[in-house]
Design an enzyme around this catalytic site. Sequence first.
Site, PDB file in Angstrom:
ATOM      1  N   CYS A  97      40.347  34.339  36.262  1.00 35.02           N
ATOM      2  CA  CYS A  97      41.533  33.729  35.651  1.00 35.02           C
ATOM      3  C   CYS A  97      41.127  32.480  34.870  1.00 35.02           C
ATOM      4  O   CYS A  97      40.444  32.580  33.869  1.00 35.02           O
ATOM      5  CB  CYS A  97      42.613  33.465  36.701  1.00 35.02           C
ATOM      6  SG  CYS A  97      44.255  33.150  35.956  1.00 35.02           S
ATOM      7  N   HIS A 175      43.454  38.034  39.452  1.00 35.83           N
ATOM      8  CA  HIS A 175      42.996  37.354  40.665  1.00 35.83           C
ATOM      9  C   HIS A 175      42.584  38.366  41.726  1.00 35.83           C
ATOM     10  O   HIS A 175      43.389  38.723  42.597  1.00 35.83           O
ATOM     11  CB  HIS A 175      44.114  36.477  41.225  1.00 35.83           C
ATOM     12  CG  HIS A 175      44.330  35.197  40.505  1.00 35.83           C
ATOM     13  ND1 HIS A 175      43.556  34.073  40.724  1.00 35.83           N
ATOM     14  CD2 HIS A 175      45.243  34.851  39.562  1.00 35.83           C
ATOM     15  CE1 HIS A 175      43.986  33.088  39.944  1.00 35.83           C
ATOM     16  NE2 HIS A 175      45.003  33.538  39.221  1.00 35.83           N
ATOM     17  N   GLU A 177      40.762  37.812  44.222  1.00 39.17           N
ATOM     18  CA  GLU A 177      40.507  37.121  45.497  1.00 39.17           C
ATOM     19  C   GLU A 177      41.732  36.935  46.362  1.00 39.17           C
ATOM     20  O   GLU A 177      41.630  36.571  47.543  1.00 39.17           O
ATOM     21  CB  GLU A 177      39.869  35.746  45.211  1.00 39.17           C
ATOM     22  CG  GLU A 177      40.822  34.606  44.887  1.00 39.17           C
ATOM     23  CD  GLU A 177      41.405  34.620  43.475  1.00 39.17           C
ATOM     24  OE1 GLU A 177      42.068  33.637  43.115  1.00 39.17           O
ATOM     25  OE2 GLU A 177      41.195  35.604  42.736  1.00 39.17           O
ATOM     26  N   GLY A 218      39.950  46.600  49.172  1.00 35.49           N
ATOM     27  CA  GLY A 218      39.063  47.638  48.662  1.00 35.49           C
ATOM     28  C   GLY A 218      38.723  47.438  47.198  1.00 35.49           C
ATOM     29  O   GLY A 218      37.569  47.627  46.781  1.00 35.49           O
ATOM     30  N   ASP A 221      36.269  44.567  46.890  1.00 39.22           N
ATOM     31  CA  ASP A 221      34.940  45.025  47.279  1.00 39.22           C
ATOM     32  C   ASP A 221      34.296  45.844  46.165  1.00 39.22           C
ATOM     33  O   ASP A 221      33.103  45.700  45.877  1.00 39.22           O
ATOM     34  CB  ASP A 221      35.027  45.868  48.557  1.00 39.22           C
ATOM     35  CG  ASP A 221      35.273  45.036  49.808  1.00 39.22           C
ATOM     36  OD1 ASP A 221      35.063  43.808  49.761  1.00 39.22           O
ATOM     37  OD2 ASP A 221      35.672  45.621  50.835  1.00 39.22           O
TER      38      ASP A 221
END
Length: 235
Positions: A97, A175, A177, A218, A221
């Site tokens: 971002c 985002h 995270e 997921g 990852d």
Amino acid sequence: MRALCVLHDARSSTGLIGDALSDRGWQVDEFLVVPADQHDSPNIEVSFPDSSTYDLLVVLGAPWAAYDDAGIGRWLTPERRWLSGAVAAGGAVLGICFGAQVLARALGGSVARSADPEVGWVRIDSDVPALIPAGPWFQWHYDSFTPPPGAIELARNAAAVQAFRIGRSLGVQFHPEVTTAGIRRWLNNAETTRAHPDVADPVELLAETDRQAVAARGRADTLVAGYLDRIFPSG
């Protein structure tokens, strides 16, 4: 392997990206740019660490604009120089971002107010779904970047370019995270006052984040694994 995660404000966290790196055996360090007690007066002097002591820089989001040189330039300008120097030296950057926007500027691209701000869970069109799945990904941005010269656009939607790569670096507008706890922290700190009018209900936003939690982990990852396998080793 060592990653330095740059948190621009005390309300953000490394979240799922930090977890994904740690799960792969990386040492994840954090560097906070604007302390909590400076949040309302963020134009402070900052000395960034020696990037050469890290294998990867992960540059996260921020509640400020990546073009606000007047309001945060005392650290934004040094950060741009820091990132451009790291990339020039062959280093690797994962920008998220605001972090992607600063990376774009640092390498000769640009950032501007977006005609189509995005807040919420949004699907994108990806050229490399094994690296960047179509989502949905969480978005909270009012600005968008133009990738720097030489960059390869990897994903987009009607609102903005959503990802680019250049050398060993990757920038994403969304985002990957975020967790429910992280979004709740943003909401509890008056971020709702900046929400796009199309976002009707913060409670539903959190509920949707809960529904997305397993799939979002997921996707994060997949992004980290794809980045480390495909982009990080390249020149």
